[in-house]
Design a protein around this motif. Structure first.
Motif, PDB file in Angstrom:
ATOM      1  N   ILE A 145     -66.303 -10.300 -36.668  1.00 24.66           N
ATOM      2  CA  ILE A 145     -65.169 -10.239 -37.601  1.00 24.66           C
ATOM      3  C   ILE A 145     -65.356  -9.134 -38.634  1.00 24.66           C
ATOM      4  CG2 ILE A 145     -65.971 -11.922 -39.302  1.00 24.66           C
ATOM      5  CD1 ILE A 145     -62.405 -11.774 -38.005  1.00 24.66           C
ATOM      6  N   ARG A 146     -66.602  -8.833 -38.998  1.00 20.65           N
ATOM      7  CA  ARG A 146     -66.876  -7.786 -39.988  1.00 20.65           C
ATOM      8  C   ARG A 146     -66.533  -6.403 -39.444  1.00 20.65           C
ATOM      9  NH1 ARG A 146     -67.916  -9.026 -44.967  1.00 20.65           N
ATOM     10  NH2 ARG A 146     -69.019  -7.109 -45.374  1.00 20.65           N
ATOM     11  N   SER A 147     -66.693  -6.198 -38.138  1.00 28.06           N
ATOM     12  CA  SER A 147     -66.472  -4.874 -37.569  1.00 28.06           C
ATOM     13  C   SER A 147     -65.125  -4.731 -36.866  1.00 28.06           C
ATOM     14  CB  SER A 147     -67.604  -4.539 -36.596  1.00 28.06           C
ATOM     15  OG  SER A 147     -67.659  -5.503 -35.568  1.00 28.06           O
ATOM     16  N   THR A 148     -64.402  -5.818 -36.714  1.00 30.95           N
ATOM     17  CA  THR A 148     -63.111  -5.793 -36.040  1.00 30.95           C
ATOM     18  C   THR A 148     -62.005  -5.444 -37.018  1.00 30.95           C
ATOM     19  OG1 THR A 148     -63.880  -7.533 -34.562  1.00 30.95           O
ATOM     20  CG2 THR A 148     -61.520  -7.167 -34.633  1.00 30.95           C
ATOM     21  N   LYS A 149     -61.103  -4.566 -36.570  1.00 35.21           N
ATOM     22  CA  LYS A 149     -59.947  -4.230 -37.402  1.00 35.21           C
ATOM     23  C   LYS A 149     -59.027  -5.454 -37.456  1.00 35.21           C
ATOM     24  CE  LYS A 149     -56.147  -1.027 -37.900  1.00 35.21           C
ATOM     25  NZ  LYS A 149     -55.353   0.016 -37.264  1.00 35.21           N
ATOM     26  N   PRO A 150     -58.622  -5.875 -38.654  1.00 33.99           N
ATOM     27  CA  PRO A 150     -57.762  -7.069 -38.748  1.00 33.99           C
ATOM     28  C   PRO A 150     -56.359  -6.804 -38.211  1.00 33.99           C
ATOM     29  CG  PRO A 150     -58.067  -6.080 -40.907  1.00 33.99           C
ATOM     30  CD  PRO A 150     -58.940  -5.320 -39.964  1.00 33.99           C
ATOM     31  N   CYS A 151     -55.732  -7.858 -37.754  1.00 35.60           N
ATOM     32  CA  CYS A 151     -54.347  -7.787 -37.279  1.00 35.60           C
ATOM     33  C   CYS A 151     -53.422  -7.831 -38.493  1.00 35.60           C
ATOM     34  CB  CYS A 151     -54.063  -8.959 -36.349  1.00 35.60           C
ATOM     35  SG  CYS A 151     -52.341  -9.110 -35.855  1.00 35.60           S
ATOM     36  N   ALA A 152     -52.667  -6.781 -38.702  1.00 37.95           N
ATOM     37  CA  ALA A 152     -51.737  -6.729 -39.832  1.00 37.95           C
ATOM     38  C   ALA A 152     -50.598  -7.724 -39.610  1.00 37.95           C
ATOM     39  CB  ALA A 152     -51.189  -5.326 -39.997  1.00 37.95           C
ATOM     40  N   ALA A 153     -50.143  -8.329 -40.671  1.00 39.16           N
ATOM     41  CA  ALA A 153     -49.076  -9.336 -40.590  1.00 39.16           C
ATOM     42  C   ALA A 153     -47.779  -8.759 -40.020  1.00 39.16           C
ATOM     43  CB  ALA A 153     -48.821  -9.941 -41.964  1.00 39.16           C
ATOM     44  N   ILE A 154     -47.544  -7.486 -40.219  1.00 39.55           N
ATOM     45  CA  ILE A 154     -46.294  -6.873 -39.740  1.00 39.55           C
ATOM     46  C   ILE A 154     -46.468  -6.117 -38.426  1.00 39.55           C
ATOM     47  CG2 ILE A 154     -45.304  -6.685 -42.053  1.00 39.55           C
ATOM     48  CD1 ILE A 154     -46.136  -3.700 -41.986  1.00 39.55           C
ATOM     49  N   ALA A 155     -47.674  -6.140 -37.834  1.00 41.44           N
ATOM     50  CA  ALA A 155     -47.954  -5.339 -36.643  1.00 41.44           C
ATOM     51  C   ALA A 155     -47.493  -5.967 -35.332  1.00 41.44           C
ATOM     52  CB  ALA A 155     -49.448  -5.036 -36.561  1.00 41.44           C
ATOM     53  N   GLY A 156     -47.257  -7.269 -35.312  1.00 42.37           N
ATOM     54  CA  GLY A 156     -46.841  -7.918 -34.079  1.00 42.37           C
ATOM     55  C   GLY A 156     -47.998  -8.205 -33.132  1.00 42.37           C
ATOM     56  N   CYS A 157     -49.234  -8.097 -33.598  1.00 44.90           N
ATOM     57  CA  CYS A 157     -50.409  -8.345 -32.753  1.00 44.90           C
ATOM     58  C   CYS A 157     -50.909  -9.778 -32.851  1.00 44.90           C
ATOM     59  CB  CYS A 157     -51.534  -7.373 -33.121  1.00 44.90           C
ATOM     60  SG  CYS A 157     -51.998  -7.396 -34.867  1.00 44.90           S
ATOM     61  N   HIS A 158     -50.318 -10.590 -33.710  1.00 40.56           N
ATOM     62  CA  HIS A 158     -50.794 -11.951 -33.951  1.00 40.56           C
ATOM     63  C   HIS A 158     -50.159 -12.918 -32.959  1.00 40.56           C
ATOM     64  CE1 HIS A 158     -52.330 -15.365 -36.094  1.00 40.56           C
ATOM     65  NE2 HIS A 158     -51.134 -15.834 -36.321  1.00 40.56           N
ATOM     66  N   ALA A 159     -51.007 -13.605 -32.178  1.00 41.11           N
ATOM     67  CA  ALA A 159     -50.487 -14.516 -31.161  1.00 41.11           C
ATOM     68  C   ALA A 159     -50.734 -15.988 -31.468  1.00 41.11           C
ATOM     69  CB  ALA A 159     -51.117 -14.179 -29.812  1.00 41.11           C
ATOM     70  N   GLY A 160     -51.516 -16.297 -32.485  1.00 39.71           N
ATOM     71  CA  GLY A 160     -51.860 -17.685 -32.782  1.00 39.71           C
ATOM     72  C   GLY A 160     -51.029 -18.255 -33.911  1.00 39.71           C
ATOM     73  N   PRO A 161     -51.463 -19.414 -34.423  1.00 34.33           N
ATOM     74  CA  PRO A 161     -50.750 -20.014 -35.550  1.00 34.33           C
ATOM     75  C   PRO A 161     -50.981 -19.208 -36.821  1.00 34.33           C
ATOM     76  CG  PRO A 161     -52.726 -21.266 -35.057  1.00 34.33           C
ATOM     77  CD  PRO A 161     -52.590 -20.232 -33.988  1.00 34.33           C
ATOM     78  N   TRP A 162     -50.033 -19.280 -37.725  1.00 31.24           N
ATOM     79  CA  TRP A 162     -50.167 -18.604 -39.020  1.00 31.24           C
ATOM     80  C   TRP A 162     -51.043 -19.457 -39.919  1.00 31.24           C
ATOM     81  CZ3 TRP A 162     -48.734 -13.744 -40.008  1.00 31.24           C
ATOM     82  CH2 TRP A 162     -47.886 -13.140 -39.088  1.00 31.24           C
ATOM     83  N   HIS A 163     -51.902 -18.807 -40.666  1.00 31.57           N
ATOM     84  CA  HIS A 163     -52.783 -19.483 -41.615  1.00 31.57           C
ATOM     85  C   HIS A 163     -52.116 -19.448 -42.985  1.00 31.57           C
ATOM     86  CE1 HIS A 163     -55.441 -18.317 -38.331  1.00 31.57           C
ATOM     87  NE2 HIS A 163     -56.136 -19.386 -38.661  1.00 31.57           N
ATOM     88  N   MET A 164     -51.835 -20.614 -43.517  1.00 32.23           N
ATOM     89  CA  MET A 164     -51.208 -20.722 -44.830  1.00 32.23           C
ATOM     90  C   MET A 164     -52.324 -20.715 -45.878  1.00 32.23           C
ATOM     91  SD  MET A 164     -48.177 -20.736 -43.760  1.00 32.23           S
ATOM     92  CE  MET A 164     -47.280 -20.991 -45.273  1.00 32.23           C
ATOM     93  N   VAL A 165     -52.349 -19.659 -46.691  1.00 33.00           N
ATOM     94  CA  VAL A 165     -53.448 -19.450 -47.627  1.00 33.00           C
ATOM     95  C   VAL A 165     -52.896 -19.257 -49.035  1.00 33.00           C
ATOM     96  CG1 VAL A 165     -55.443 -18.003 -48.189  1.00 33.00           C
ATOM     97  CG2 VAL A 165     -54.772 -18.300 -45.796  1.00 33.00           C
ATOM     98  N   GLU A 166     -53.459 -19.984 -49.992  1.00 30.48           N
ATOM     99  CA  GLU A 166     -53.142 -19.738 -51.402  1.00 30.48           C
ATOM    100  C   GLU A 166     -53.876 -18.474 -51.813  1.00 30.48           C
ATOM    101  OE1 GLU A 166     -51.298 -20.867 -53.902  1.00 30.48           O
ATOM    102  OE2 GLU A 166     -50.364 -22.425 -52.718  1.00 30.48           O
ATOM    103  N   THR A 167     -53.162 -17.505 -52.329  1.00 30.05           N
ATOM    104  CA  THR A 167     -53.747 -16.247 -52.784  1.00 30.05           C
ATOM    105  C   THR A 167     -53.321 -16.032 -54.236  1.00 30.05           C
ATOM    106  OG1 THR A 167     -51.858 -14.836 -52.205  1.00 30.05           O
ATOM    107  CG2 THR A 167     -53.459 -15.310 -50.440  1.00 30.05           C
TER     108      THR A 167
END
Length: 142
Positions: free
Chosen positions: A52-74
């Protein structure tokens, strides 16, 4: 007759606002009220090692996310994120209450980070940092 209309309006307003109040998890230790107002919000830390440290994250607007959304308090409020860590670019504004999506709720309880099926610590929750299969979450469309 006018009082019935006013009563109906108050009931409608109460029902409409009840969904908004569910946008947090009661007992989430990651959000703390501060003296004098405001709050302090903590998000799950990135693991110190691993892919996870070396992997580029999936941007929320990129359309690469296939799983459930994580609801996070920020610090910006409740967000839908592609991962539990809420890294920059991986979150978008919450659509909870207006759009039905597969969701998980990321919370901190008892000093541990959990993924819960619903915005309720009494729902099915698993430890984020446990080894598989113990960390496999139970998402729900909501």
């Amino acid at each position: 007759m006018k009082t019935h209309a006013q009563l109906f309006a108050l009931i409608a307003l109460a029902l409409a606002s009840s969904g908004a109040s569910a946008q947090f998890v009661k007992g989430n230790e990651a959000t703390r009220a501060m003296p004098g107002g405001g709050s302090q919000v903590e998000t799950a830390p990135l693991p110190t090692t691993g892919p996870i440290r070396s992997t580029k994250p999936c941007a929320a607007i990129a359309g690469c996310h296939a799983g459930p959304w994580h609801m996070v308090e920020t610090p910006e409020g409740l967000r839908e994120c592609t991962e539990v860590y809420a890294r920059a670019g991986t979150c978008r504004p919450s659509s909870y209450g207006t759009t039905m999506l597969a969701r998980l709720w990321v919370v901190k309880s008892g000093g541990e980070w959990l993924q819960c099926q619903y915005p309720d610590l009494g729902s099915r929750c698993v430890k984020v940092f446990a080894r598989p299969p113990a960390n496999l979450p139970f998402d729900a469309v909501q």
